[in-house]
Scaffold this active site. Structure first.
Site, PDB file in Angstrom:
ATOM      1  N   ASP A 180      29.735  58.450  34.892  1.00  0.00           N
ATOM      2  CA  ASP A 180      30.296  58.487  33.557  1.00  0.00           C
ATOM      3  C   ASP A 180      29.365  57.708  32.626  1.00  0.00           C
ATOM      4  O   ASP A 180      28.518  56.927  33.081  1.00  0.00           O
ATOM      5  CB  ASP A 180      31.696  57.861  33.591  1.00  0.00           C
ATOM      6  CG  ASP A 180      32.402  57.965  32.258  1.00  0.00           C
ATOM      7  OD1 ASP A 180      32.251  59.004  31.580  1.00  0.00           O
ATOM      8  OD2 ASP A 180      33.104  57.011  31.888  1.00  0.00           O
TER       9      ASP A 180
ATOM     10  N   ASP B 203      30.405  56.308  28.916  1.00  0.00           N
ATOM     11  CA  ASP B 203      31.104  55.236  28.203  1.00  0.00           C
ATOM     12  C   ASP B 203      31.831  54.324  29.192  1.00  0.00           C
ATOM     13  O   ASP B 203      32.595  54.786  30.033  1.00  0.00           O
ATOM     14  CB  ASP B 203      32.110  55.826  27.213  1.00  0.00           C
ATOM     15  CG  ASP B 203      31.433  56.590  26.084  1.00  0.00           C
ATOM     16  OD1 ASP B 203      30.397  56.114  25.612  1.00  0.00           O
ATOM     17  OD2 ASP B 203      31.939  57.660  25.697  1.00  0.00           O
TER      18      ASP B 203
END
Length: 265
Positions: free
Chosen positions: A13, A15
């Site tokens: 991922d 963020d």
């Protein structure tokens, strides 16, 4: 799943793992450098459908993180690929921004308000009441309802903003029709990323900061998972979930030495 199998691919991922509000988190650049130097395949995943891979590459670069566009896989790209596989050359009424509209154009979809095959909902900085009303009427008229991701809110400098999941709930309440969410926690997002780089789930690790999206989708796709504690899920919340990550690390900096360790396993 045993940790003794070698790892030749990493999904992560963005963020909360690599960046926070466009600021690179400690260890992020070193982690990606380690992947490049070891020749390890990787993809950066995001449920954000606003930006194109080119936009995201530029935003990461401002934080000192250099990645090629082809290493970025968004929920918009996954949605476009899913629709192209389901109904080649179809049509859609789209609520979203360039990341989503460009992805759909690239797979040959036509944007229209007249009897579209799909209503496709993504993120936008300014949700229009008029656009949402049009979407409701089209779904009631028989258009299939697709959404890029179920995230109810998104981050901003001033606090959370309503995101795709919240607006999808509004349309569902008005129509009684549930959308099909393509992005995390749907493992389809993981599998499409793996297929993109010809990787196998048994030799891949997923890194995320959210138990309820990143970790569960990695688990359901058959990947080993690492939760980092620099984002949404805090250490004291992990035990509340009925599933566990393979490992928990304080930050992406702690994952850097694991790249070579897992590659040698």
């Amino acid at each position: 799943m045993t940790e003794t199998l070698p790892v030749d691919c990493w999904l992560t991922d963005m963020d909360g793992v690599l960046v926070h509000e466009e600021r690179a988190l400690p260890g992020a650049a070193e982690f990606l450098t380690e992947l490049v130097e070891t020749g390890t395949r990787f993809q950066l995943l995001t449920n954000n459908s606003i930006f194109t891979p080119r936009d995201l590459r530029a935003r990461l670069a401002t934080g000192g993180i250099e990645v090629p566009e082809e290493a970025i896989w968004t929920s918009a790209l996954a949605t476009a690929q899913f629709l192209a596989d389901q109904r080649e050359g179809g049509s859609a009424y789209v609520i979203g921004e360039a990341g989503l509209t460009n992805a759909l154009h690239d797979v040959g979809y036509v944007m229209t308000e007249r009897s579209p095959d799909y209503v496709v909902l993504g993120e936008t900085r300014t949700y229009s009441f008029e656009a949402i009303t049009r979407a409701i009427r089209l779904v009631e008229g028989g258009a299939r309802f697709i959404a890029t991701n179920p995230d109810p809110t998104g981050p901003s400098a001033h606090g959370p903003l309503p995101a795709t999941g919240s607006v999808a709930a509004l349309i569902t309440r008005a129509t009684g029709v549930e959308p099909y969410f393509v992005g995390k926690p749907n493992p389809l997002m993981m599998r499409s990323a793996l297929n993109r780089i010809d990787a196998h789930s048994e030799h891949t690790v997923m890194i995320g900061d959210r138990m309820d999206t990143d970790i569960i989708s990695g688990l359901e796709a058959g990947l080993r998972t690492i939760l980092v504690l620099t984002g949404s899920t805090a250490a004291d919340q992990v035990e509340r979930f009925p599933f566990r990550p393979t490992r928990v690390c304080d930050s992406i900096a702690d994952v850097v030495p694991l790249v070579r360790e897992f590659a040698r396993a």
